[in-house]
Design a protein around this motif. Structure first.
Motif, PDB file in Angstrom:
ATOM      1  N   GLY A 222      -8.245  -3.189   0.577  1.00 11.20           N
ATOM      2  CA  GLY A 222      -6.996  -2.509   0.299  1.00 11.20           C
ATOM      3  C   GLY A 222      -5.776  -3.381   0.548  1.00 11.20           C
TER       4      GLY A 222
ATOM      5  N   ASN B  54      -3.456  -7.421  -1.467  1.00  9.09           N
ATOM      6  CA  ASN B  54      -2.612  -7.281  -2.647  1.00  9.09           C
ATOM      7  C   ASN B  54      -2.014  -8.600  -3.009  1.00  9.09           C
ATOM      8  OD1 ASN B  54      -2.766  -4.542  -1.985  1.00  9.09           O
ATOM      9  ND2 ASN B  54      -1.232  -4.985  -0.434  1.00  9.09           N
TER      10      ASN B  54
ATOM     11  N   LYS C 216      12.038 -14.426  -1.341  1.00  7.21           N
ATOM     12  CA  LYS C 216      11.057 -14.043  -0.327  1.00  7.21           C
ATOM     13  C   LYS C 216       9.783 -14.855  -0.487  1.00  7.21           C
ATOM     14  CE  LYS C 216      13.003  -9.493   0.022  1.00  7.21           C
ATOM     15  NZ  LYS C 216      13.134  -8.301  -0.807  1.00  7.21           N
TER      16      LYS C 216
ATOM     17  N   ILE D  16      -9.091   3.323  -0.604  1.00 12.82           N
ATOM     18  CA  ILE D  16      -9.378   1.935  -0.988  1.00 12.82           C
ATOM     19  C   ILE D  16      -8.190   1.355  -1.739  1.00 12.82           C
ATOM     20  CG2 ILE D  16     -10.909   0.427  -2.281  1.00 12.82           C
ATOM     21  CD1 ILE D  16     -13.091   2.432  -1.924  1.00 12.82           C
TER      22      ILE D  16
ATOM     23  N   GLY E 172      -3.446   1.114  -0.398  1.00  8.68           N
ATOM     24  CA  GLY E 172      -2.533   0.102   0.123  1.00  8.68           C
ATOM     25  C   GLY E 172      -2.020  -0.832  -0.943  1.00  8.68           C
ATOM     26  N   SER E 173      -2.419  -0.588  -2.167  1.00  7.99           N
ATOM     27  CA  SER E 173      -2.130  -1.594  -3.183  1.00  7.99           C
ATOM     28  C   SER E 173      -0.737  -1.431  -3.781  1.00  7.99           C
ATOM     29  CB  SER E 173      -3.166  -1.541  -4.288  1.00  7.99           C
ATOM     30  OG  SER E 173      -2.842  -0.504  -5.165  1.00  7.99           O
ATOM     31  N   VAL E 174      -0.300  -2.481  -4.406  1.00  5.48           N
ATOM     32  CA  VAL E 174       1.022  -2.491  -5.008  1.00  5.48           C
ATOM     33  C   VAL E 174       1.125  -1.456  -6.123  1.00  5.48           C
ATOM     34  CG1 VAL E 174       2.609  -3.898  -6.355  1.00  5.48           C
ATOM     35  CG2 VAL E 174       1.424  -4.891  -4.405  1.00  5.48           C
TER      36      VAL E 174
ATOM     37  N   ARG F 221       6.452   5.625  -6.366  1.00  5.00           N
ATOM     38  CA  ARG F 221       7.881   5.581  -6.713  1.00  5.00           C
ATOM     39  C   ARG F 221       8.172   6.468  -7.906  1.00  5.00           C
ATOM     40  NH1 ARG F 221      11.328   0.892  -5.985  1.00  5.00           N
ATOM     41  NH2 ARG F 221      12.336   1.730  -7.813  1.00  5.00           N
TER      42      ARG F 221
ATOM     43  N   THR G 181       3.052  -2.649   2.990  1.00  6.85           N
ATOM     44  CA  THR G 181       3.151  -2.670   1.530  1.00  6.85           C
ATOM     45  C   THR G 181       3.906  -1.484   0.926  1.00  6.85           C
ATOM     46  OG1 THR G 181       1.022  -3.751   1.598  1.00  6.85           O
ATOM     47  CG2 THR G 181       1.842  -3.135  -0.566  1.00  6.85           C
TER      48      THR G 181
ATOM     49  N   TYR H  31       7.554  -1.675   1.531  1.00  9.56           N
ATOM     50  CA  TYR H  31       8.145  -2.809   0.824  1.00  9.56           C
ATOM     51  C   TYR H  31       8.334  -2.495  -0.652  1.00  9.56           C
ATOM     52  CZ  TYR H  31       8.833  -7.536  -0.898  1.00  9.56           C
ATOM     53  OH  TYR H  31       9.350  -8.646  -1.497  1.00  9.56           O
TER      54      TYR H  31
ATOM     55  N   LYS I  64      11.815  -1.355  -2.656  1.00 10.48           N
ATOM     56  CA  LYS I  64      12.086  -2.679  -3.228  1.00 10.48           C
ATOM     57  C   LYS I  64      12.444  -3.707  -2.151  1.00 10.48           C
ATOM     58  CE  LYS I  64      14.987  -1.675  -6.690  1.00 10.48           C
ATOM     59  NZ  LYS I  64      15.710  -1.814  -7.963  1.00 10.48           N
ATOM     60  N   GLY I  65      11.769  -3.604  -1.008  1.00 13.33           N
ATOM     61  CA  GLY I  65      11.971  -4.584   0.047  1.00 13.33           C
ATOM     62  C   GLY I  65      13.213  -4.352   0.886  1.00 13.33           C
ATOM     63  N   GLU I  66      13.950  -3.268   0.605  1.00 18.44           N
ATOM     64  CA  GLU I  66      15.230  -3.068   1.282  1.00 18.44           C
ATOM     65  C   GLU I  66      15.140  -2.119   2.474  1.00 18.44           C
ATOM     66  OE1 GLU I  66      17.801  -4.877   0.370  1.00 18.44           O
ATOM     67  OE2 GLU I  66      16.545  -5.738  -1.198  1.00 18.44           O
TER      68      GLU I  66
ATOM     69  N   GLY J  12      15.583   0.951   2.292  1.00 20.05           N
ATOM     70  CA  GLY J  12      16.609   1.957   2.099  1.00 20.05           C
ATOM     71  C   GLY J  12      16.037   3.311   1.794  1.00 20.05           C
TER      72      GLY J  12
ATOM     73  N   PHE K  17       9.364  -8.743   8.715  1.00 20.20           N
ATOM     74  CA  PHE K  17       9.262  -9.635   7.552  1.00 20.20           C
ATOM     75  C   PHE K  17      10.650 -10.140   7.151  1.00 20.20           C
ATOM     76  CE2 PHE K  17       9.630 -10.012   2.939  1.00 20.20           C
ATOM     77  CZ  PHE K  17       8.642 -10.942   2.658  1.00 20.20           C
ATOM     78  N   ARG K  18      11.620  -9.240   7.177  1.00 21.60           N
ATOM     79  CA  ARG K  18      12.964  -9.628   6.767  1.00 21.60           C
ATOM     80  C   ARG K  18      13.537 -10.689   7.710  1.00 21.60           C
ATOM     81  NH1 ARG K  18      17.603  -5.157   6.423  1.00 21.60           N
ATOM     82  NH2 ARG K  18      16.239  -4.287   4.848  1.00 21.60           N
TER      83      ARG K  18
ATOM     84  N   PHE L 191      11.344 -14.013   6.940  1.00 20.36           N
ATOM     85  CA  PHE L 191      11.310 -14.678   5.649  1.00 20.36           C
ATOM     86  C   PHE L 191      12.575 -14.514   4.815  1.00 20.36           C
ATOM     87  CE2 PHE L 191       6.805 -14.247   6.689  1.00 20.36           C
ATOM     88  CZ  PHE L 191       6.457 -15.574   6.600  1.00 20.36           C
TER      89      PHE L 191
END
Lengths: 447, 297
Positions: free
Chosen positions: A22, A25, A99, B113, B116-118, B125, B228, B231, B235-237, B239, B252-253, B256
């Protein structure tokens, strides 16, 4: 109980395996297959390349889909002319790009050719990640048709960390048909901020948004310049303006437009995933404040004719500036710096390649290339070239490249702008908070 | 002697993949990050020792840090119990159904399974988008749309609901536990006239407590580290208004985006300490509520 324990074990194993699967990614958007189809077609044309040793270059850039498409074509063209060179491309949108680049830099694995932005040039250049390009000028990269001024746009101190590949400025890009719904044919050439706020406040009634907001660091930067101040001080150790009232004057009316529904609230913007979802493209928004090079792509995706209007005044000549839209840099860890330089040379000096690029990365710095491709451009692209030519006479020199820590300041700024747009923070308080926190970040640059 | 050595060698050879992997990818990096947490390290130049400054900044100056911790705790304390309750409910349903159980099990397990994927985060969303299916349903029922991306808590709810939806692995473990409860207990209870509710609270729940403990610990640790979905959905913000700024997203912010790897390492070690504390609390309280059948054997 024993049975239970072994079952639990088996289950937890399945779980952890599933967890592995999982979390695996890969958001990698790299693409290496696209351009590598051609290696032997034009063996005759490049005699001197024939026995050159094979080279693989990695190249990274940010952008939207139209840019990815033509960049891959330019790469393909280059590979045809240089059969020994293979270029692997890695691309993403602007935010994700940085990033992705940071961990690569940390691992000493930056791509050979890295597209750089003025906000990050100091960050990467001064920290020893980028090669000084001075030795490559006229020794790999032909600069005979490129002005000294354009080249020095990538200069930090006495080192050139990025090769300026296009000239850019900012303005308002809009759909004239939608603007007519607000009862105006075009914004007047010398419109002021008051004119803008008055015009934008009619959008809600017409069932539209007026614009998609302004990137705070870019447009507040312009506003400050037009008032004789700057966002950062000369050595990048503190903010470059004293009067917080300017902050309030700029952001308060913008937040008010959001409040009244004339420009989109942050949550609507948060759901825009790419150019295709842009409110302007979807006919729900009159215009957009952005860089001139972005005009071509938005026009292409919107697929209808758009117009450009000047930035609001007063003080436009002082506020407006030409800037390198982006750079190509060569990473310090690259093992093929000469080859990377040759590609940059091709990019800036080859007319055929620039017929594909069409000024999407800014108006070409090579004056002959700019002239050479003009006859092949669409009207929209000619508009951009003409606009930049106009701006050459009607602007002031740009500020020095942004100081180290800009990434953090941009984030801070975006966060405060969001709070103002959600009406959770007054412009007065935001001004104070911005000054305090931005100065703390910039103070780290004092040696 | 030599034969014995050979014997050992075989053993070591068998465990070597794990040992090498553990050293190279866990122990050494973890040690390095402990060191880095006491330095100022921008990824590019050599780390500079600054003692406890990172930790001091975290505790006394960085309001965003506390915001991210708050968001994460809400996420964990709402998400984990909901997920476990949901998992138990489905497990009990599956425990009664007879023939198609295999298929159901697979179907219900699938989300955990792919959860957690994108791709799933992007789907999420869209489901909650202004023109997404949830608002569409609300509108057909005559209700107003909810602006999920405008309210910090509503946005966090998107993440929590995604985590609840990934209940599959806990469900499987519950299912195994349910199958292990001796049927005689239920029969005896039936004879005494206990209804389903009584049977659930009198038999099922106490008999399952070891598994509940196991699941709670596992899920709590996992939830603290969620990255994930937060994020992708924001969109990584993180918000709106930092409402979905989960701990790992902020970490992470720092590392990186702001290039402050020393601070990020310090955050990672604080996370380890926080998770350890919660795990310790769970274990410490377990003797009051976990029922071990085999006690005293």
């Amino acid at each position: 109980m024993k049975k239970m324990a072994s079952l639990l074990l088996a289950m937890s194993l399945t779980f952890s395996l599933a967890a592995c699967g999982g979390n695996n990614n890969s958001s990698e958007s790299s693409n290496s297959g696209e351009g590598s189809t051609n290696t032997q077609t034009n063996a005759g044309t490049n005699v001197k390349e024939e026995d050159a040793k094979p080279v693989t270059l990695r190249m990274a850039w940010w952008g939207s889909q139209p840019r990815h498409d033509y960049t891959l074509k330019v790469i393909e063209m280059y590979e045809k002319e240089h059969p020994n060179v293979k270029i692997e491309s890695e691309y993403a949108n602007f935010d994700d790009y940085w990033k992705k680049l940071a961990p690569q830099a940390a691992a000493n694995e930056l791509p050979d050719i890295v597209q750089m932005d003025i906000s990050y040039l100091a960050q990467y250049g001064q920290k020893g990640q980028l090669e000084d390009l001075t030795p490559y000028l006229n020794n790999g990269i032909d600069t005979s048709n490129i002005s000294e001024n354009s080249i020095s746009g990538g200069k930090l101190g006495d080192k050139i960390y990025g090769f300026n590949i296009g000239v850019n400025t900012m303005n308002f890009q809009y759909d004239p048909e939608l603007l007519k719904k607000l009862g105006v044919d075009k914004p007047s050439d010398d419109w002021t901020w008051e004119d803008y706020f008055a015009l934008a406040s009619k959008a809600k009634e017409a069932g539209l948004y007026f614009d998609g907001g302004m990137r705070p660091e870019v447009f507040f930067g312009y506003y400050l310049r037009s008032k004789g101040a700057h966002l950062y001080n000369a050595d990048g150790t503190a903010l470059g303006y004293e009067d917080d009232q300017m902050f309030v004057d700029f952001f308060k009316p913008l937040a008010n437009l959001v409040k009244e529904g004339d420009t989109p609230p942050p949550d609507v913007k948060a759901q825009i995933k790419g150019l295709e979802d842009d409110m302007l493209v979807k006919n729900k928004q009159v215009g957009i404040w952005q860089w001139t090079n972005q005009f071509v792509a938005i026009q292409q995706v919107a697929n209808r004719s758009l117009e450009m209007a000047h930035m609001p005044g007063p003080g436009r000549n002082e506020g407006l500036y030409l800037k390198p839209s982006m750079y190509f840099s060569i990473s310090k860890n690259s093992e093929n710096k000469e080859e990377a330089a040759k590609f940059i040379d091709f990019w800036v000096n080859n007319v055929e390649a620039n017929k594909l690029i069409k000024g999407d990365r800014g108006v070409p710095v090579n004056t002959q290339v700019a002239e050479g491709i003009k006859s092949t451009l669409d009207p929209a692209q000619v508009q951009v070239f003409d606009y930049v030519t106009w701006a050459q006479e009607n602007s002031s020199p740009m500020d020095p490249p942004d100081p180290v820590g800009t990434a953090e300041i941009i984030k801070l700024f975006a966060g405060l702008a969001e709070q103002m747009d959600f009406q959770k923070l007054s412009a007065e308080d935001a001004a104070k908070q911005f000054r305090k926190e931005a100065n703390a970040i910039l103070a780290k640059n004092k040696q | 002697m030599r034969a014995a050595w050979k014997n050992h060698l075989t053993g070591y050879a068998f465990i070597s993949p794990f040992v090498i992997g553990f050293l190279a990818f866990i122990l050494i990096p973890a040690g390095a990050s402990l060191y880095l947490s006491f330095t100022s390290y921008d990824l590019f130049t050599t780390p500079r020792w600054i003692g406890l400054d990172n930790y001091k900044e975290m505790f006394f100056q960085d309001s965003k840090y506390w915001q991210s911790l708050k968001v994460t705790l809400i996420y964990v304390f709402l998400g984990v119990p909901l997920r476990l309750a949901f998992a138990l409910l489905i497990a009990m349903l599956l425990n009664t159904a007879s023939k198609a159980v295999g298929i159901y099990r697979t179907v219900y397990y699938l989300p955990s399974i792919i959860g957690g994927s994108v791709a799933v985060s992007i789907m999420w969303r869209n489901i909650y988008g202004d023109e997404g299916i949830i608002n569409l349903l609300l509108n057909t029922l005559g209700l107003d749309s909810i602006r999920w991306f405008a309210e910090p808590f509503a946005a966090l709810w998107m993440l929590i609901s995604l985590s609840v939806w990934q209940f599959g692995s806990s469900m499987l473990i519950f299912l195994a536990g349910l199958k292990n409860i001796p049927n005689e207990l239920y029969e005896a209870a039936n004879v005494d006239g206990a209804g389903p509710v009584r049977r659930f609270f009198g038999i099922t729940l106490p008999m399952l407590t070891p598994i509940i403990l196991f699941n709670t610990i596992l899920q709590t640790i996992g939830a603290f580290m969620t990255f994930t979905p937060a994020y992708i959905i924001s969109k990584g913000e993180g918000g709106p208004l930092d409402g979905t700024l989960l701990y790992s997203l902020y970490l992470f912010r720092q590392g990186f985006v702001y290039f402050d790897m020393g601070y990020a390492s310090a955050m990672a070690w604080m996370m380890l300490i926080i998770v350890s504390i919660f795990t310790a609390i769970l274990f410490a309280t377990s003797k009051f509520w976990v029922h071990y059948e085999s006690k005293g054997d």
